[in-house]
Design an enzyme around this catalytic site. Sequence first.
Site, PDB file in Angstrom:
ATOM      1  N   LYS A 130       0.864  -1.194   0.000  1.00  9.63           N
ATOM      2  CA  LYS A 130       0.000   0.000   0.000  1.00  9.63           C
ATOM      3  C   LYS A 130       0.889   1.229   0.000  1.00  9.63           C
ATOM      4  O   LYS A 130       2.030   1.168   0.459  1.00  9.63           O
ATOM      5  CB  LYS A 130      -0.861   0.018   1.274  1.00  9.63           C
ATOM      6  N   ASP A 170      -7.157   4.512  -4.204  1.00 11.87           N
ATOM      7  CA  ASP A 170      -7.770   4.362  -2.875  1.00 11.87           C
ATOM      8  C   ASP A 170      -8.354   5.750  -2.573  1.00 11.87           C
ATOM      9  O   ASP A 170      -8.609   6.518  -3.522  1.00 11.87           O
ATOM     10  CB  ASP A 170      -6.720   3.926  -1.831  1.00 11.87           C
TER      11      ASP A 170
HETATM   12  P1  NDP Z   1     -12.942   8.058  -2.391  1.00 11.24           P
HETATM   13  O1  NDP Z   1     -11.851   9.050  -2.208  1.00 11.24           O
HETATM   14  O2  NDP Z   1     -13.523   7.867  -3.734  1.00 11.24           O
HETATM   15  O3  NDP Z   1     -14.140   8.377  -1.387  1.00 11.24           O
HETATM   16  C1  NDP Z   1     -13.935   8.437  -0.023  1.00 11.24           C
HETATM   17  C2  NDP Z   1     -15.244   8.780   0.667  1.00 11.24           C
HETATM   18  O4  NDP Z   1     -15.089   8.608   2.064  1.00 11.24           O
HETATM   19  C3  NDP Z   1     -15.649  10.224   0.459  1.00 11.24           C
HETATM   20  O5  NDP Z   1     -17.039  10.324   0.524  1.00 11.24           O
HETATM   21  C4  NDP Z   1     -15.002  10.908   1.656  1.00 11.24           C
HETATM   22  O6  NDP Z   1     -15.622  12.118   2.032  1.00 11.24           O
HETATM   23  C5  NDP Z   1     -15.178   9.865   2.737  1.00 11.24           C
HETATM   24  N1  NDP Z   1     -14.073   9.989   3.688  1.00 11.24           N
HETATM   25  C6  NDP Z   1     -12.759   9.761   3.433  1.00 11.24           C
HETATM   26  N2  NDP Z   1     -12.009  10.001   4.502  1.00 11.24           N
HETATM   27  C7  NDP Z   1     -12.873  10.381   5.471  1.00 11.24           C
HETATM   28  C8  NDP Z   1     -12.706  10.762   6.803  1.00 11.24           C
HETATM   29  N3  NDP Z   1     -11.494  10.787   7.386  1.00 11.24           N
HETATM   30  N4  NDP Z   1     -13.819  11.083   7.502  1.00 11.24           N
HETATM   31  C9  NDP Z   1     -15.059  11.049   6.920  1.00 11.24           C
HETATM   32  N5  NDP Z   1     -15.258  10.686   5.637  1.00 11.24           N
HETATM   33  C10 NDP Z   1     -14.196  10.379   4.935  1.00 11.24           C
HETATM   34  O7  NDP Z   1     -12.347   6.681  -1.826  1.00 11.24           O
HETATM   35  P2  NDP Z   1     -12.857   5.198  -2.085  1.00 11.24           P
HETATM   36  O8  NDP Z   1     -14.325   5.172  -2.253  1.00 11.24           O
HETATM   37  O9  NDP Z   1     -12.001   4.597  -3.118  1.00 11.24           O
HETATM   38  O10 NDP Z   1     -12.467   4.494  -0.691  1.00 11.24           O
HETATM   39  C11 NDP Z   1     -13.370   4.391   0.396  1.00 11.24           C
HETATM   40  C12 NDP Z   1     -12.924   3.279   1.322  1.00 11.24           C
HETATM   41  O11 NDP Z   1     -12.900   2.034   0.608  1.00 11.24           O
HETATM   42  C13 NDP Z   1     -11.504   3.424   1.898  1.00 11.24           C
HETATM   43  O12 NDP Z   1     -11.486   2.869   3.191  1.00 11.24           O
HETATM   44  C14 NDP Z   1     -10.666   2.560   0.974  1.00 11.24           C
HETATM   45  O13 NDP Z   1      -9.481   2.121   1.609  1.00 11.24           O
HETATM   46  C15 NDP Z   1     -11.630   1.416   0.730  1.00 11.24           C
HETATM   47  N6  NDP Z   1     -11.393   0.604  -0.459  1.00 11.24           N
HETATM   48  C16 NDP Z   1     -11.311   1.154  -1.700  1.00 11.24           C
HETATM   49  C17 NDP Z   1     -11.139   0.363  -2.811  1.00 11.24           C
HETATM   50  C18 NDP Z   1     -11.140   0.920  -4.194  1.00 11.24           C
HETATM   51  O14 NDP Z   1     -11.110   0.130  -5.133  1.00 11.24           O
HETATM   52  N7  NDP Z   1     -11.198   2.221  -4.390  1.00 11.24           N
HETATM   53  C19 NDP Z   1     -10.967  -1.092  -2.675  1.00 11.24           C
HETATM   54  C20 NDP Z   1     -11.142  -1.582  -1.346  1.00 11.24           C
HETATM   55  C21 NDP Z   1     -11.336  -0.761  -0.280  1.00 11.24           C
HETATM   56  P3  NDP Z   1     -14.905  13.518   1.665  1.00 11.24           P
HETATM   57  O15 NDP Z   1     -15.017  13.628   0.179  1.00 11.24           O
HETATM   58  O16 NDP Z   1     -15.670  14.528   2.421  1.00 11.24           O
HETATM   59  O17 NDP Z   1     -13.478  13.374   2.137  1.00 11.24           O
HETATM   60  O1  2IT Z   2      -8.008  -1.422  -0.494  1.00  9.68           O
HETATM   61  C1  2IT Z   2      -7.957  -1.904  -1.641  1.00  9.68           C
HETATM   62  O2  2IT Z   2      -8.107  -3.115  -1.839  1.00  9.68           O
HETATM   63  C2  2IT Z   2      -7.767  -0.987  -2.769  1.00  9.68           C
HETATM   64  N1  2IT Z   2      -7.703   0.221  -2.564  1.00  9.68           N
HETATM   65  C3  2IT Z   2      -7.639  -1.514  -4.162  1.00  9.68           C
HETATM   66  C4  2IT Z   2      -6.265  -2.072  -4.402  1.00  9.68           C
HETATM   67  C5  2IT Z   2      -5.968  -2.460  -5.824  1.00  9.68           C
HETATM   68  O3  2IT Z   2      -4.783  -2.741  -6.067  1.00  9.68           O
HETATM   69  O4  2IT Z   2      -6.853  -2.493  -6.675  1.00  9.68           O
END
Ligand code: NDP
Ligand code: 2IT
Length: 449
Positions: A130, A170
């Site tokens: 990561k 992420d």
């Molecule tokens: P994005 O940046 O697209 O969206 C993040 C969302 O979460 C936004 O709505 C944001 O609000 C909110 N958020 C982030 N940080 C905080 C915080 N500290 N407090 C409150 N709200 C918060 O990210 P993703 O959707 O890609 O990721 C969301 C979660 O999913 C993370 O935990 C990530 O690790 C996990 N994840 C993502 C994957 C992927 O493929 N993208 C795969 C597996 C897991 P705001 O805009 O106001 O900051």
């Molecule tokens: O938390 C996760 O699994 C991710 N942000 C996606 C990782 C990836 O390599 O697609």
Amino acid sequence: MSARLDEKLDLIYRDILQRNPGEDEFHQAVHEVLETLGPVMSRYPDFVDKKIIQRICEPERQIIFRVPWQDDKGEVHINRAFRVEFNSALGPYKGGMRFHPSVYLGIIKFLGFEQIFKNALTNMPIGGGKGGSDFDPKGKSDAEVMRFCQSLMTELYRHLGEYTDVPAGDIGVGQREIGYLFGQYKRITNRYESGVFTGKGLDWGGSRARKEATGYGAVYFVDEMLKARKDKIDGKTMVVSGSGNVAIYAIEKATQLGAKVIACSDSGGIIVDEEGIDVALLKRIKEVERRRISAYVEERTKATYTEGGNIWSVPCQIALPCATQNELNGKDAKQLVENGLVAVAEGANMPTTPEGMRIFDEAGIAFGPGKAANAGGVATSALEMQQNASRDTWTFKHTEGRLHEIMIEIHKAAYETADEFGSPGNYVVGANTAGFLKVARAMDAMGLV
Ligand code: NDP
Ligand code: 2IT
């Protein structure tokens, strides 16, 4: 709050605390895995002698570097970036990059640690890693984000490679950032090495269904958990926290399967729409216009926006935390259970606190931990790598079909392993154990490396 560790595991944990001071989220993620490994250690004493757990908890390599860049006014900024290459027993290091002001080593290490087991569960040939930076993309122009990404990659490129380390997105890193990062990698190396990044645009080596994969996968996981209880998603009310990549596509798939998603959020507040969230509108606001979700009520006048509201106070049968770590605590869990909760799946990484997990467990809630429930994203990244390696592009239908099969398999592995190790229905035990065993066996086979 969390369960006690048995004596041997407790000694290992204390040593980890001492070796990694101040990294609270990393400690939490390690504790959660160690809590579930007692029965594995009794059954495989060999792994204890060979110190497999201690080896898994120590990253193979950690890179920390300076990222200087200039904003549009010419002012100089310095950020710090990380890449933690945690474990390569099963394949090249694989995991996303997070850009958020809260990022420090403890967050990247917790994410990298969880990624090892998650990636193992997908049954794809990918190790765990990561990265990220304390850079805040909010309010920055495209040109500023580009300069930051180029500066970051000017250092990071030497550590990457399709057989070495393959980043993705992420929090704060989506297709725009991947484009700038990949472009700079290509320029410095003079190689069109598609497989070095996943989450690319469809015109330049990206996979169909990757954008949708994490959210869709989390909903498929809920579907499997409910089917195992002779229940179904259709007709259930659902609440999804966040409004980013994972949240949007979780809402889309849940709606397709007949659930009514009535609330979502961002770090500023929550939206409640009793008629069901309008996904097309949400996509336009977040993906096209890059605005805050408060804009949603400008067009859906029956919906409400509450600044600073707590999304877990909205009654629902299914809760999907899809924002960030520790966003759902014990108090929230208690309220959700009192409000008639049936199932939870973690779209985010480690969104539920240990106390929250204990309350769900005691209440008999179907609880899908992130390592299993959100593995669809990285699994589809591995499908993107497969397409890149064979210079092929698959249809959306085919790729989504593969994702669905993978989520069914992950559910099955977690379910059956939980049973086998004496904790029927406990997906936390099942996912941790199944993921750990796969990595441990591979590490053992490769000797002391
Ligand atoms: P994005 O940046 O697209 O969206 C993040 C969302 O979460 C936004 O709505 C944001 O609000 C909110 N958020 C982030 N940080 C905080 C915080 N500290 N407090 C409150 N709200 C918060 O990210 P993703 O959707 O890609 O990721 C969301 C979660 O999913 C993370 O935990 C990530 O690790 C996990 N994840 C993502 C994957 C992927 O493929 N993208 C795969 C597996 C897991 P705001 O805009 O106001 O900051
Ligand atoms: O938390 C996760 O699994 C991710 N942000 C996606 C990782 C990836 O390599 O697609």
